[in-house]
Write an enzyme that holds these catalytic residues in place. Structure first.
Site, PDB file in Angstrom:
ATOM      1  CB  SER A 481      45.930  68.118  33.319  1.00  0.00           C
ATOM      2  OG  SER A 481      44.666  68.144  32.723  1.00  0.00           O
ATOM      3  CG  ASP A 492      46.541  52.021  34.148  1.00  0.00           C
ATOM      4  OD1 ASP A 492      47.278  51.842  35.138  1.00  0.00           O
ATOM      5  OD2 ASP A 492      45.596  52.825  34.147  1.00  0.00           O
ATOM      6  CE  LYS A 508      43.491  71.436  36.631  1.00  0.00           C
ATOM      7  NZ  LYS A 508      42.592  70.739  35.685  1.00  0.00           N
TER       8      LYS A 508
END
Length: 722
Positions: A481, A492, A508
């Site tokens: 999460s 990224d 998740k």
């Protein structure tokens, strides 16, 4: 029935303009209303609507059978065939607010609950013959339902024989060790009397008596199951088809959930869930009694629960909330858990209960060094993304705490920082946005999308930067999460290196919300609540974290490599997909050659005896998981257990202290901790555990490699070896 999809159902506008089903007839009682409100909530809010048709009906039926009789211990094939008559009718029953299948299954279940205790009492009245060549299958998914009552009785005979054999083996081994000790004492001149050895027949009789007592206790619990309990299983069989995190909480279960979310309770500090009828540990709460003890692990199956010296109670097939009530208890009391480890071995773990404050263990940091190298690497441990929802301005927040830890480490002139998110199951979305902002200039962090609305880009809007140096983020298969959001953003942006002990993190990538079903009838009975998945996370590069998680830049060998862990292992997980990426400026300040870092790490790992042992252990665990049929011949079973025990000893050296691994407190923390004896004990134990962590030590080496590369590129000042 066939062909009925949500789009073909007539809708009416109710409840603040949201559409819902038209149910025929109108509800006539609380159970019908409960089903109506449950389906209304699922249709209104769930991220992914389901077609209520025959395919849905069959999924619900199979899920319900798995939940109702996971061990194939009650129903015969004829029982199942009788219930299968409704296999394609559940969709109609839902829309008509009927419980035909549930009513039939309940009648059969309660009837079998009366009959089965007679089986085990009759079987356990006679000694077992452990010379017969037969075996028992412990993977119940591989077993069909018994074709008739005689076959069901024979199933119980083998199951009970297996249970007695396990206890008998332990008793025989303990008695033999006691005899060896007595012989050694005599040789050394110690003339103390030893207890008289018991015969095989006596030990076998004792074992049967213990098994009967255990099953008596278990069935006492099972007899307390009522209509509400079984109806919860049925409603959850519907809810779980939407996704594994969509769960109905009956009133009692909702109260238990609220206690867990309140942040403080007395117990052992472990999150439990029922999987295939077994109470399974999914998370060890950092700082709690189980964490401090260090023996209970995520993935362990709890078989029996005992209170101090009392006889343990079998919790196989028990409801999770009943098992939790047995495990939880007053501070200072002892609970003994019999657990099945990943290698198939069973261990009895003694844990002293304490107050478990989920939010008491906050971010903390230390300084890592390798022997012979004067360079310092900062290490920040973050167990969860916590926040004080009642007082967000002045209360504890993990982003604020991590900023303080970074300040401490910068004052120590660390060359780089490692942020450890291993086993971090997530937490506050706001906090993960703010924390990412500590390492990047302002910009997007994650995208959040609901079923109806376009994606919302969650941004760090603060142009301030707390730390701009080399960064490593550690994750593993239990990082989920919010942990995955931060790791994905760092990856990224090309801001740092992600190091993982598995091929990916948990996966998740969904958001849940608790809906109070009683709000529909404020003056009516308590209807419980529904935890429903309402949104999905997407990385700024457009890919979902759902299922795929975050793939580390450097992957280290994991002993859990072949153990099914993560969202992808769930039956009805929401699929991975991608949306449009969000424009962002890559971080170029500390760019390093990832391929070179990987090759350097791979060379070290390849020559490291501990990691070789970890790889070997992973393959061994895989082999053991595939061996699900146990012999019921005494000698064969004992030989097998001795082999498992010896292998277990072999792999314990994985977590021996690492020579040359130096860990110290910051100058800010050291005097504060030294002034508090309780803190001294806690920190000493924590630092000791870090010195036994091969993953952290290798990550330190990667951090030092990063420093070497940046020095060669002229971006850092040389410090070098002593």
């Amino acid at each position: 029935m066939k062909g009925k999809f949500l789009g073909s159902v007539t809708f009416i506008l109710i409840f603040f303009g949201f559409s819902s089903y038209t149910f025929k007839p109108e509800p006539t009682g609380p159970n019908e209303n409960l089903l109506k409100y449950l389906m209304t909530e699922l249709h209104r809010y769930h991220y992914q609507r389901q077609a209520i048709d025959d395919s849905f009906s069959r999924k619900v039926f199979n899920e319900y059978m798995d939940k109702l009789d996971p061990f194939k211990e009650f129903f015969t094939q004829s029982d199942v065939e009788l219930m299968e008559g409704y296999k394609d009718e559940i969709d109609d029953q839902i829309m008509q607010l009927r419980f035909d299948l549930f009513d039939l299954s309940k009648d059969i279940f309660f009837k079998r609950m009366v009959e089965v205790p007679n089986y085990y009492k009759e079987i356990l009245a006679q000694p077992f013959d452990f010379s017969e060549d037969e075996s028992f299958e412990i993977d119940f998914d591989k077993l069909p339902f018994a074709k008739d009552q005689e076959e069901l009785k024979d199933y119980w005979r083998k199951r009970l024989k297996y249970e007695v054999l396990r206890r008998l083996t332990r008793k025989l081994t303990a008695q033999e060790k006691l005899a060896e000790t007595a012989v050694d004492s005599l040789k050394s001149g110690d003339s103390e009397d030893s207890a008289e050895a018991k015969s095989f027949e006596e030990l076998e009789a004792e074992s049967r008596a213990e098994v009967e007592k255990t099953y008596n206790s278990r069935f006492e619990f099972l007899k307390k199951r009522n209509d509400t309990d079984l109806r919860s299983l049925y409603l959850n069989s519907i809810a779980n088809i939407y996704d594994p995190h969509t769960v109905y909480f009956a009133p009692k279960a909702k109260e238990e959930f609220d206690i867990r979310m309140s942040g403080s309770f007395e117990g052992i500090g472990a999150r439990l869930v029922e999987r295939d009828g077994l109470i399974t540990v999914t998370e060890i709460i950092v700082g709690g009694p189980a964490y401090r003890k260090g023996e209970l692990e995520a993935g362990d199956k709890i078989l029996r629960v005992g209170q101090a010296d009392e006889s343990p109670v079998d919790v196989v097939g028990m409801r999770t909330d009943d098992a939790v009530l047995m495990i939880r208890g007053k501070k200072g009391t002892e609970v003994r858990l019999t657990v099945r480890k990943s290698d198939g071995s069973e261990r009895v773990l003694s844990i002293i209960r304490d107050v478990v404050q989920i939010e008491e263990t906050f971010a903390k940091s230390v300084i890592l060094q390798d022997e012979g190298d004067d360079r310092k690497v900062g290490y920040i441990f973050l167990p969860q993304f916590y926040t004080d929802f009642d007082d967000p301005k002045n209360g504890r927040r993990c982003s604020r705490d991590v900023a303080k830890e970074i300040k401490k480490l910068k004052s120590e002139s660390v060359e780089s920082i490692i942020l450890d998110l291993r086993d971090n199951g997530g937490g506050s979305l706001t906090e993960v946005i703010d924390m990412t902002g500590l390492f990047i200039e302002k910009g997007p962090v994650v995208q959040v999308k609901s079923r109806i609305h376009p994606p919302t880009v969650m941004e760090d809007k603060d142009p301030g930067l707390q730390y701009d140096g080399p960064l490593i983020v550690m994750v593993n298969e239990l990082s989920a999460s919010a942990s995955e959001i931060l790791a994905a953003a760092i990856q990224d942006y090309d801001r740092g290196i992600i190091v993982g002990s598995s091929a990916s993190s948990f996966g998740k990538g969904t958001v849940q919300r608790i809906q109070n079903l009683s709000r529909y009838e404020p003056q009516g009975p308590n209807l419980g609540g529904l935890k429903v998945t309402i949104q999905k996370f997407y990385r700024i590069d457009g890919g979902a974290t759902q299922l795929k998680g975050v793939v580390p830049d450097v992957v280290l060998p994991s002993r859990r490599e072949f153990i099914p862990i993560g969202e992808k292992e769930e039956k009805y997980s929401i699929a991975w997909d991608e949306i449009e990426p969000v424009a962002h400026r890559d971080w170029k300040e500390t760019l390093v050659d990832e391929d070179h870092l990987r090759s350097l790490s791979a060379a070290r790992v390849g020559q490291n005896e501990t990691f070789s042992l970890i790889k070997e252990n992973a393959l061994y665990l895989k082999e053991q998981r595939e061996k699900t049929k146990y012999p019921l011949i005494l000698e064969d079973y004992r030989n097998l257990q001795e082999e498992i025990t010896e292998n277990s000893k072999k792999y314990r050296s994985i977590y021996d202290p690492i020579e040359g691994f130096d860990i110290s407190m910051t100058a800010v923390d050291a005097p504060v901790i030294a002034a508090d004896s309780n803190l001294v004990e806690t920190w000493d134990k924590w630092i000791e555990s870090l010195t036994e962590d091969p993953y952290l030590y290798e990550t330190l080496q990667i951090a030092l490699d990063m420093g070497n590369e940046l020095h060669l590129s002229g971006m850092t000042k040389p410090k070098g070896k002593k």
